[in-house]
Design a protein around this motif. Structure first.
Motif, PDB file in Angstrom:
ATOM      1  N   ASN A 274       0.877  -1.169   0.000  1.00  0.00           N
ATOM      2  CA  ASN A 274       0.000   0.000   0.000  1.00  0.00           C
ATOM      3  C   ASN A 274       0.917   1.222   0.000  1.00  0.00           C
ATOM      4  N   VAL A 275       0.711   2.120  -0.948  1.00  0.00           N
ATOM      5  CA  VAL A 275       1.563   3.304  -1.051  1.00  0.00           C
ATOM      6  C   VAL A 275       0.713   4.552  -0.837  1.00  0.00           C
ATOM      7  N   SER A 276       1.170   5.435   0.025  1.00  0.00           N
ATOM      8  CA  SER A 276       0.454   6.677   0.297  1.00  0.00           C
ATOM      9  C   SER A 276       0.812   7.723  -0.750  1.00  0.00           C
ATOM     10  N   LEU A 277      -0.213   8.277  -1.401  1.00  0.00           N
ATOM     11  CA  LEU A 277      -0.020   9.370  -2.357  1.00  0.00           C
ATOM     12  C   LEU A 277      -1.295  10.201  -2.365  1.00  0.00           C
ATOM     13  N   ASP A 278      -1.172  11.460  -1.982  1.00  0.00           N
ATOM     14  CA  ASP A 278      -2.354  12.298  -1.788  1.00  0.00           C
ATOM     15  C   ASP A 278      -2.662  13.224  -2.958  1.00  0.00           C
ATOM     16  N   THR A 279      -1.759  13.324  -3.914  1.00  0.00           N
ATOM     17  CA  THR A 279      -1.960  14.287  -4.996  1.00  0.00           C
ATOM     18  C   THR A 279      -1.170  13.878  -6.236  1.00  0.00           C
ATOM     19  N   LEU A 280      -1.648  14.323  -7.390  1.00  0.00           N
ATOM     20  CA  LEU A 280      -0.923  14.135  -8.643  1.00  0.00           C
ATOM     21  C   LEU A 280      -0.097  15.368  -9.003  1.00  0.00           C
ATOM     22  N   ARG A 281      -0.202  16.428  -8.196  1.00  0.00           N
ATOM     23  CA  ARG A 281       0.467  17.687  -8.498  1.00  0.00           C
ATOM     24  C   ARG A 281       1.716  17.837  -7.624  1.00  0.00           C
ATOM     25  N   PRO A 282       2.896  17.903  -8.229  1.00  0.00           N
ATOM     26  CA  PRO A 282       4.137  18.005  -7.454  1.00  0.00           C
ATOM     27  C   PRO A 282       4.165  19.172  -6.477  1.00  0.00           C
ATOM     28  N   ASP A 283       3.585  20.311  -6.859  1.00  0.00           N
ATOM     29  CA  ASP A 283       3.605  21.463  -5.966  1.00  0.00           C
ATOM     30  C   ASP A 283       2.742  21.238  -4.731  1.00  0.00           C
ATOM     31  N   VAL A 284       1.587  20.579  -4.928  1.00  0.00           N
ATOM     32  CA  VAL A 284       0.716  20.266  -3.794  1.00  0.00           C
ATOM     33  C   VAL A 284       1.378  19.213  -2.907  1.00  0.00           C
ATOM     34  N   PHE A 285       2.036  18.238  -3.532  1.00  0.00           N
ATOM     35  CA  PHE A 285       2.767  17.219  -2.767  1.00  0.00           C
ATOM     36  C   PHE A 285       3.797  17.880  -1.860  1.00  0.00           C
ATOM     37  N   LYS A 286       4.525  18.850  -2.398  1.00  0.00           N
ATOM     38  CA  LYS A 286       5.543  19.531  -1.603  1.00  0.00           C
ATOM     39  C   LYS A 286       4.923  20.288  -0.442  1.00  0.00           C
ATOM     40  N   THR A 287       3.764  20.893  -0.681  1.00  0.00           N
ATOM     41  CA  THR A 287       3.067  21.604   0.389  1.00  0.00           C
ATOM     42  C   THR A 287       2.571  20.650   1.463  1.00  0.00           C
ATOM     43  N   LEU A 288       1.994  19.531   1.050  1.00  0.00           N
ATOM     44  CA  LEU A 288       1.426  18.568   1.994  1.00  0.00           C
ATOM     45  C   LEU A 288       2.496  17.841   2.805  1.00  0.00           C
TER      46      LEU A 288
END
Length: 330
Positions: free
Chosen positions: A118-132
């Motif tokens: 199971n892999v955690s991934l909350d967004t497809l957008r790199p900028d949002v990933f960096k924020t989260l």
């Protein structure tokens, strides 16, 4: 068996291998991180394997899920998996990870006997990933997912938490992406397990919100509830199949009556519930000079016998556990 007073039997063991993590997700811990467990407090590889062996051979555990923190940070992970996969009867083994480092370790984990991830991934957008996550590692997670699929760690499941004002508009895009790449997407309601104790029920994205968003683009057909069993995710067939999407609604649709899980923290404490405020120490029994498997099994069974009927999330008097998710294990 690990049975409680409500007749539930635990067959699924979640084992936290470390409380450390290489991300700083806003819904989990502060930017500066946390005070990690001291090395002497952590279970050794041998101690972990011994407890798992007792659970599998004496207490009826059938499935092992390795968690963290981030379990890929555990130096002895591959060896632990290999030793556990060699047990008789052989338990099903899986891993919950943030995916960073999975590109490097997926083949070795599969060879050691790991069944899936199971892999955690909350967004497809790199900028949002960096924020989260407060880290610029989005590409690493995507490459880790690809490596897991290529290694045969399937079905590859992707866990997603939606946060207001950040990624709450991404549900349909995430599902379209998961279908395209043959991943099984599971949305998880944000739970009150953050280190900052800042969770608020009225600010969370609910299962109802998620399903309404998905239905703007997809036709969802709910699976027969009998097929769910004790699984935490309610599942829907997407556009007639074969792909499915799941929602784990721990807050708004508790599934405590069918719970079959027991949890072991990285420092050797048994937790009967993710939201428990009490723990039972197995580490002390492990390290006692007169330690026996029978005694450890007895302590574990006694702990499970006292498991509460539910998490209490729907009770106005609910108190958040002192330990955050990273220190408990998912």
């Amino acid at each position: 068996m690990l049975i409680d007073t409500y007749g539930r039997v635990a067959t699924d063991l979640r084992v936290s291998l470390t409380d450390r993590c290489n991300l700083r997700c806003t819904y989990c811990m502060p930017e500066e991180g946390l005070q990690w467990l001291a090395k002497p407090d952590l279970l050794t590889d041998d101690e972990i394997v011994r407890l798992i062996r007792i659970a599998v051979t004496r207490l009826g555990i059938e499935e092992i899920r390795f968690t963290g923190g981030e379990p890929l940070l555990r130096p002895g992970l591959v060896g632990i998996v290999e030793r556990c996969a060699a047990l008789e009867p052989r338990p099903r083994t899986s891993l919950t990870t943030n995916g960073i480092g999975l590109k490097r370790t997926a083949k070795a984990l599969k060879a050691a006997g790991l069944d899936r991830v199971n892999v955690s991934l909350d967004t497809l957008r790199p900028d949002v990933f960096k924020t989260l996550t407060r880290r610029d590692r989005h590409r690493d997670v995507l490459e880790g997912l690809e490596a897991a699929r290529a290694a045969g760690l399937t079905p590859v499941k992707v866990n997603t938490v939606l946060m207001p004002g950040l990624n709450d508009d991404e549900a349909p895009d995430l599902l379209a992406w998961a279908v395209e790449h043959d991943y099984e997407l599971r949305f998880i309601e944000q739970m009150p397990l953050d280190a900052q104790h800042g969770w608020k029920r009225d600010g969370m994205i609910t299962a109802g919100d998620i399903l309404a968003s998905l239905r703007t683009r997809f036709d969802l057909t709910e699976e027969d509830t009998e097929q769910r069993g004790s699984a935490p995710a309610e599942r829907w067939v997407v556009d007639g199949g074969p792909h499915r999407v799941g929602v784990i609604a721990s807050v708004t649709r508790p599934f405590c009556s069918a719970c079959d899980r027991t949890r072991l923290t990285a420092d050797g404490q048994v937790r009967t519930c993710l939201f428990a405020t009490e723990e039972t120490d197995l580490r002390a029994a492990l390290r006692a000079d007169d330690s026996t498997d029978d005694e450890i099994a007895r302590i574990w069974k006694l702990a499970m016998w006292g498991k509460k009927a539910g998490s209490g999330l729907d009770d106005p008097s609910f108190l958040q556990p002192e330990r955050p998710m990273s220190a408990i294990g998912g």
